[in-house]
Design an enzyme around this catalytic site. Structure first.
Site, mmCIF file in Angstrom:
data_model
loop_
_atom_site.group_PDB
_atom_site.id
_atom_site.type_symbol
_atom_site.label_atom_id
_atom_site.label_comp_id
_atom_site.label_asym_id
_atom_site.label_seq_id
_atom_site.Cartn_x
_atom_site.Cartn_y
_atom_site.Cartn_z
ATOM 1 N N ALA A 1 49.915 -48.754 27.366
ATOM 2 C CA ALA A 1 49.060 -49.061 26.213
ATOM 3 C C ALA A 1 48.379 -50.401 26.416
ATOM 4 O O ALA A 1 48.863 -51.265 27.153
ATOM 5 C CB ALA A 1 49.893 -49.075 24.928
ATOM 6 N N ASP A 2 47.262 -50.569 25.730
ATOM 7 C CA ASP A 2 46.555 -51.849 25.729
ATOM 8 C C ASP A 2 45.887 -52.032 24.373
ATOM 9 O O ASP A 2 45.305 -51.082 23.832
ATOM 10 C CB ASP A 2 45.507 -51.905 26.838
ATOM 11 C CG ASP A 2 44.950 -53.315 27.006
ATOM 12 O OD1 ASP A 2 45.577 -54.103 27.730
ATOM 13 O OD2 ASP A 2 43.920 -53.631 26.377
ATOM 14 N N THR A 3 45.985 -53.246 23.829
ATOM 15 C CA THR A 3 45.406 -53.557 22.521
ATOM 16 C C THR A 3 44.415 -54.701 22.661
ATOM 17 O O THR A 3 44.708 -55.699 23.316
ATOM 18 C CB THR A 3 46.506 -53.955 21.516
ATOM 19 O OG1 THR A 3 47.439 -52.875 21.384
ATOM 20 C CG2 THR A 3 45.913 -54.262 20.140
#
Length: 199
Positions: free
Chosen positions: A78-80
């Site tokens: 994941a990446d935010t």
């Protein structure tokens, strides 16, 4: 059948060092193992629209995973990012950058986007989730207090919604609260269930 029962034949690997993501996975009762830490240069094409960057980076992280997956492995990456004034705000490099980011967010609405990728030896699936967050105006003293007390250098946009600033400064949210924490866990749950059904 509940999702954690459907996951019994698989090993769900969470490739993230974020304690917030681990907390959300555990809170949702998703059985997982923490993947070993590895390096991935988080770069993306400059022409890519900002809202598409997190999904691109989650795929990049997935493909950079150095260990070959076993047939029963599901890798979750994941990446935010925080998007404000048409700028992508990642993690601040130092105190001055953290101050600059919070000054940019104060009194304004910004967007938080998380990209998520599931991958097995046979297939890959990605999605993203978006939340809009409204901050009230913040004084320099409040910004200094938050940064000096909570040291938000490991957080996109220089803040954690689960900390003091979330209680004292965020007026409203449109979308998932947990997405702003770093993982849209409800979407992860439902998309993972669909992913398993298609394996």
């Amino acid at each position: 059948m509940l999702l954690h029962d459907k996951l019994t034949p698989y090993r769900l690997l969470l490739a993230s060092q974020s304690p917030r993501r681990r907390e959300l996975m555990s809170g949702c009762r998703l059985p997982y193992e923490l993947a070993p830490k590895y390096d991935c240069e988080e770069c993306y094409p400059t022409y890519l629209p900002a809202v598409e960057v997190p999904r691109f980076l989650s795929q990049l992280k997935s493909r950079a995973y150095p260990t070959p997956l076993a047939p029963d492995d599901i890798l979750l990456t994941a990446d935010t990012v925080v998007i404000a004034a048409d700028r992508i705000l990642g993690k601040p490099h130092d105190r001055a950058e953290a101050v600059e980011m919070l000054q940019l967010l104060a009194g304004e609405c910004h967007t938080v986007v998380t990209g998520v990728t599931f991958r097995t030896t046979e297939c890959e699936y990605s999605f993203s989730a978006t939340s809009n967050v409204w901050f009230r105006p913040l004084s320099d003293e409040e910004i200094d207090f938050y940064i000096d007390t909570f040291q938000p250098y490991d957080k996109a946009g220089s803040y954690g919604i689960q900390e003091w600033i979330g209680y004292a400064a965020i007026e409203r949210i449109e979308g998932s609260f947990y997405n702003v924490m770093g993982l849209p866990i409800q979407r992860v749950y439902t998309e993972l269930e669909k992913f398993l059904d298609n394996l």
